[in-house]
Design an enzyme around this catalytic site. Sequence first.
Site, PDB file in Angstrom:
ATOM      1  N   LYS A 133     -58.235  -4.632  15.232  1.00  0.00           N
ATOM      2  CA  LYS A 133     -59.594  -5.152  15.196  1.00  0.00           C
ATOM      3  C   LYS A 133     -60.108  -5.042  13.772  1.00  0.00           C
ATOM      4  CE  LYS A 133     -64.142  -4.380  17.225  1.00  0.00           C
ATOM      5  NZ  LYS A 133     -64.888  -3.617  18.223  1.00  0.00           N
ATOM      6  N   LYS A 184     -58.203  -9.220  17.013  1.00  0.00           N
ATOM      7  CA  LYS A 184     -59.610  -9.650  17.030  1.00  0.00           C
ATOM      8  C   LYS A 184     -60.184  -9.604  15.638  1.00  0.00           C
ATOM      9  CE  LYS A 184     -64.007  -8.125  18.680  1.00  0.00           C
ATOM     10  NZ  LYS A 184     -64.749  -7.034  19.220  1.00  0.00           N
TER      11      LYS A 184
HETATM   12  C1  PBG Z   1     -67.726  -3.224  20.246  1.00  0.00           C
HETATM   13  C2  PBG Z   1     -67.346  -4.634  20.190  1.00  0.00           C
HETATM   14  C3  PBG Z   1     -67.654  -5.622  19.220  1.00  0.00           C
HETATM   15  C4  PBG Z   1     -67.167  -6.829  19.727  1.00  0.00           C
HETATM   16  C5  PBG Z   1     -66.559  -6.550  20.944  1.00  0.00           C
HETATM   17  N1  PBG Z   1     -66.654  -5.192  21.205  1.00  0.00           N
HETATM   18  C6  PBG Z   1     -68.449  -5.618  17.989  1.00  0.00           C
HETATM   19  C7  PBG Z   1     -68.223  -4.728  16.880  1.00  0.00           C
HETATM   20  O1  PBG Z   1     -67.211  -4.076  16.706  1.00  0.00           O
HETATM   21  O2  PBG Z   1     -69.167  -4.668  16.112  1.00  0.00           O
HETATM   22  C8  PBG Z   1     -67.336  -8.165  19.067  1.00  0.00           C
HETATM   23  C9  PBG Z   1     -67.246  -9.337  19.933  1.00  0.00           C
HETATM   24  C10 PBG Z   1     -67.742 -10.607  19.391  1.00  0.00           C
HETATM   25  O3  PBG Z   1     -68.194 -10.751  18.246  1.00  0.00           O
HETATM   26  O4  PBG Z   1     -67.693 -11.565  20.171  1.00  0.00           O
HETATM   27  N2  PBG Z   1     -67.015  -2.325  19.537  1.00  0.00           N
END
Ligand code: PBG
Length: 329
Positions: free
Chosen positions: A198, A251
């Site tokens: 991520k 992601k």
């Molecule tokens: C939480 C999380 C995030 C997303 C999914 N779970 C945001 C982040 O890490 O700030 C992002 C999903 C999206 O932008 O559609 N940790």
Amino acid sequence: MNDIKNIRFRTQRLRTSSALRSITSETRLSVDNLILPVFLKSGTNLKIEIKAMPNFYQLSIEKGIEEISSAVDLGIKSFILFGIPSSKDEIGSSAFSDDGVIQLALQRIKKQFPDILIITDLCMCEYTSHGHCGVINNNVLDNDATLELLNKQALTHAQHGSDVIAPSGMIDGAVDSLRNHLDENGFKNLPILSYSAKYASSFYGPFREAAESSPEFGDRKTYQMNPANKREAIREILQDIDEGADIVMVKPALSYLDVINEIRSKVSIPIAAYSVSGEYAMIKAASSLGWIDEDSARNELLLSIKRAGADMIITYFAKDFARYENENK
Ligand code: PBG
């Protein structure tokens, strides 16, 4: 002229009709592989618009169930739930409370729709007062202290009926710790979908409004990945597989297709990709201005993620695509 006659292999021959293009298509999209995110907010009768994400709302549980029901009618079978609690504190305790919004929702959703797949996002950022993904000590994320909170959160999700636990905080050792904790508590068969690679991405902007999870100070660059790195993503993925992840995720999706593709060639377990809020917002915004054709841009986006090697895609376009698929059968 002679030269032209000598073109024996004409790639265009197989593109001359829709039927030919269809039968030679290497990648196919199907609603079967799409996962719809749902934002559930504590309270009743709530449907709060999320400005940068057209057609998405923070929904109270009964409204969330209506949303799931309408998606099920379109053929969607998988969902990922995000919770927005009524109160936040330093350690995000409403994330692991038996009457937390996700826990209550799970019970009701599973009762009403026993056959759909409900994935629950496992993270602290929506529940902590500072908006970071775990315990903060001296302004930095305390990785190891966070593990314990994630275990608690995961167990309550499991007990209330989650079908897949999806840790999204990039906390080191989380998969190992969750696997042990779930196994010890009778949930040996509950799969873990890890947000393994991520990235610290700008494309999460709209989501943070949706989930009320913007960090109060600093950013997430000390725990999420540097967008410049691919080898590191492979290491993250292999590490999570080693710790027991059943499905790994990359992601965002769109800016990281090379990462998905490389991982596809290296691992045999299923790969998920998260086409994030910013990817949705860009296409929706451009199409609302008449600058892009939404259906074809969306299909191309999803197709590229699948072609790169993702088996399943979390996407805010799931309903739009399902509608399109139903109309174009
Ligand atoms: C939480 C999380 C995030 C997303 C999914 N779970 C945001 C982040 O890490 O700030 C992002 C999903 C999206 O932008 O559609 N940790």
